[in-house]
Write a protein that holds these residues in place. Structure first.
Motif, PDB file in Angstrom:
ATOM      1  N   PRO A 140       1.751  -9.232   3.745  1.00  0.00           N
ATOM      2  CA  PRO A 140       2.978  -9.293   2.945  1.00  0.00           C
ATOM      3  C   PRO A 140       3.373  -7.907   2.449  1.00  0.00           C
ATOM      4  CG  PRO A 140       1.090 -10.143   1.712  1.00  0.00           C
ATOM      5  CD  PRO A 140       0.611  -9.892   3.103  1.00  0.00           C
ATOM      6  N   GLY A 141       4.653  -7.740   2.148  1.00  0.00           N
ATOM      7  CA  GLY A 141       5.127  -6.474   1.608  1.00  0.00           C
ATOM      8  C   GLY A 141       5.744  -5.571   2.650  1.00  0.00           C
ATOM      9  N   ARG A 142       6.221  -4.442   2.191  1.00  0.00           N
ATOM     10  CA  ARG A 142       6.919  -3.484   3.042  1.00  0.00           C
ATOM     11  C   ARG A 142       5.946  -2.760   3.953  1.00  0.00           C
ATOM     12  NH1 ARG A 142      11.736  -0.773   3.286  1.00  0.00           N
ATOM     13  NH2 ARG A 142      11.717   1.459   3.738  1.00  0.00           N
ATOM     14  N   LEU A 143       6.375  -2.520   5.203  1.00  0.00           N
ATOM     15  CA  LEU A 143       5.541  -1.789   6.144  1.00  0.00           C
ATOM     16  C   LEU A 143       5.415  -0.324   5.731  1.00  0.00           C
ATOM     17  CD1 LEU A 143       6.791  -3.037   9.628  1.00  0.00           C
ATOM     18  CD2 LEU A 143       4.622  -3.579   8.529  1.00  0.00           C
ATOM     19  N   PRO A 144       4.255   0.286   5.937  1.00  0.00           N
ATOM     20  CA  PRO A 144       4.127   1.729   5.706  1.00  0.00           C
ATOM     21  C   PRO A 144       5.078   2.495   6.618  1.00  0.00           C
ATOM     22  CG  PRO A 144       1.968   0.699   5.933  1.00  0.00           C
ATOM     23  CD  PRO A 144       2.977  -0.336   6.312  1.00  0.00           C
ATOM     24  N   LYS A 145       5.522   3.655   6.170  1.00  0.00           N
ATOM     25  CA  LYS A 145       6.480   4.457   6.917  1.00  0.00           C
ATOM     26  C   LYS A 145       5.977   4.787   8.310  1.00  0.00           C
ATOM     27  CE  LYS A 145       9.030   8.826   6.770  1.00  0.00           C
ATOM     28  NZ  LYS A 145       9.247  10.092   6.010  1.00  0.00           N
ATOM     29  N   GLU A 146       4.703   5.134   8.439  1.00  0.00           N
ATOM     30  CA  GLU A 146       4.151   5.523   9.738  1.00  0.00           C
ATOM     31  C   GLU A 146       4.276   4.373  10.742  1.00  0.00           C
ATOM     32  OE1 GLU A 146      -0.082   7.140  11.678  1.00  0.00           O
ATOM     33  OE2 GLU A 146       0.031   6.534   9.567  1.00  0.00           O
ATOM     34  N   ILE A 147       4.027   3.150  10.289  1.00  0.00           N
ATOM     35  CA  ILE A 147       4.108   1.998  11.195  1.00  0.00           C
ATOM     36  C   ILE A 147       5.559   1.676  11.515  1.00  0.00           C
ATOM     37  CG2 ILE A 147       3.683  -0.491  11.353  1.00  0.00           C
ATOM     38  CD1 ILE A 147       1.068  -0.044   9.908  1.00  0.00           C
ATOM     39  N   ARG A 148       6.449   1.785  10.525  1.00  0.00           N
ATOM     40  CA  ARG A 148       7.877   1.539  10.794  1.00  0.00           C
ATOM     41  C   ARG A 148       8.399   2.510  11.846  1.00  0.00           C
ATOM     42  NH1 ARG A 148       8.476   1.806   5.209  1.00  0.00           N
ATOM     43  NH2 ARG A 148       9.892   3.592   5.418  1.00  0.00           N
TER      44      ARG A 148
END
Length: 205
Positions: A140-148
């Motif tokens: 749950p929650g927002r994806l980390p920038k690196e993964i996005r």
């Protein structure tokens, strides 16, 4: 978004109103990534390729292809009886198959998706139409920038990229009815249906 026709058509001095369409046109299919294989792309190493499944007598509207174990292809297939999980295989049929790649939103899942997209891009899989990649949230929650950012890179290798939100019930092994899904998830499923319908009309590799 569909583009409505001008309801007013002029013939000389006479103006005639066109009757409204009885069926609303679906949104246009606008690919954001590669739409067909390219001869310059080499196949991944044999160990990194997905196995193939020669299918007969099964004709779903499209296939969910999980590119690694636990990707979520079975959970997605349960949401639409007209689709089927490909059991982590390329489904090879005489008429061709429309496929949606499925991966989890972690680095190993996205790397597996990148390998599958590369294998398709090499033109080595006969009759496969890829509509896009669905990335299922692995937490749950927002994806980390690196993964996005890596997901965007991987998504560039297929026509479309979708992010499917975290579904808490699936963690506990519970089935979820389509109408019980969050709005964002239902929107992804609608977009996938439209894209697969359009992709099925593209030339096969």
């Amino acid at each position: 978004m569909s583009i409505s026709k001008n309801r007013w058509v002029t013939f000389g001095a006479e103006t005639v109103e066109e009757p409204p369409s009885a069926v609303e046109e679906p949104p246009a299919f606008t690919p954001t990534g590669a739409t067909r294989p390219q001869l310059s792309v080499p196949q991944p190493d044999r160990a990194d390729r997905l196995p193939r499944w020669n299918v007969s007598g099964i004709t779903p509207d499209y296939w969910w292809l999980g590119v690694h174990g636990g990707a979520g292809e079975t959970s997605l297939a349960r949401l639409d009886k007209n689709t089927r999980a490909a059991e982590h295989h390329w489904p090879i049929t005489a008429a061709g198959s429309t496929v949606v790649l499925v991966a989890r939103s972690n680095m190993s899942g996205l790397r597996a998706a990148q390998l599958a997209a590369t294998e398709w891009a090499s033109g080595s899989i006969p009759g496969i139409h890829i509509a896009g990649l669905v990335v299922l949230a692995d937490a749950p929650g927002r994806l980390p920038k690196e993964i996005r950012e890596f997901a965007r890179v991987v998504g560039g290798g297929v026509p479309l990229l979708w992010h499917f939100p975290w579904i808490e019930a699936w963690r506990f092994g519970h089935d979820v009815l389509p109408e019980e899904l969050p709005k964002e998830a239902r929107a992804v499923l609608d977009q996938v249906r439209i894209a697969t319908t359009t992709t099925a009309g593209l030339p096969a590799n």
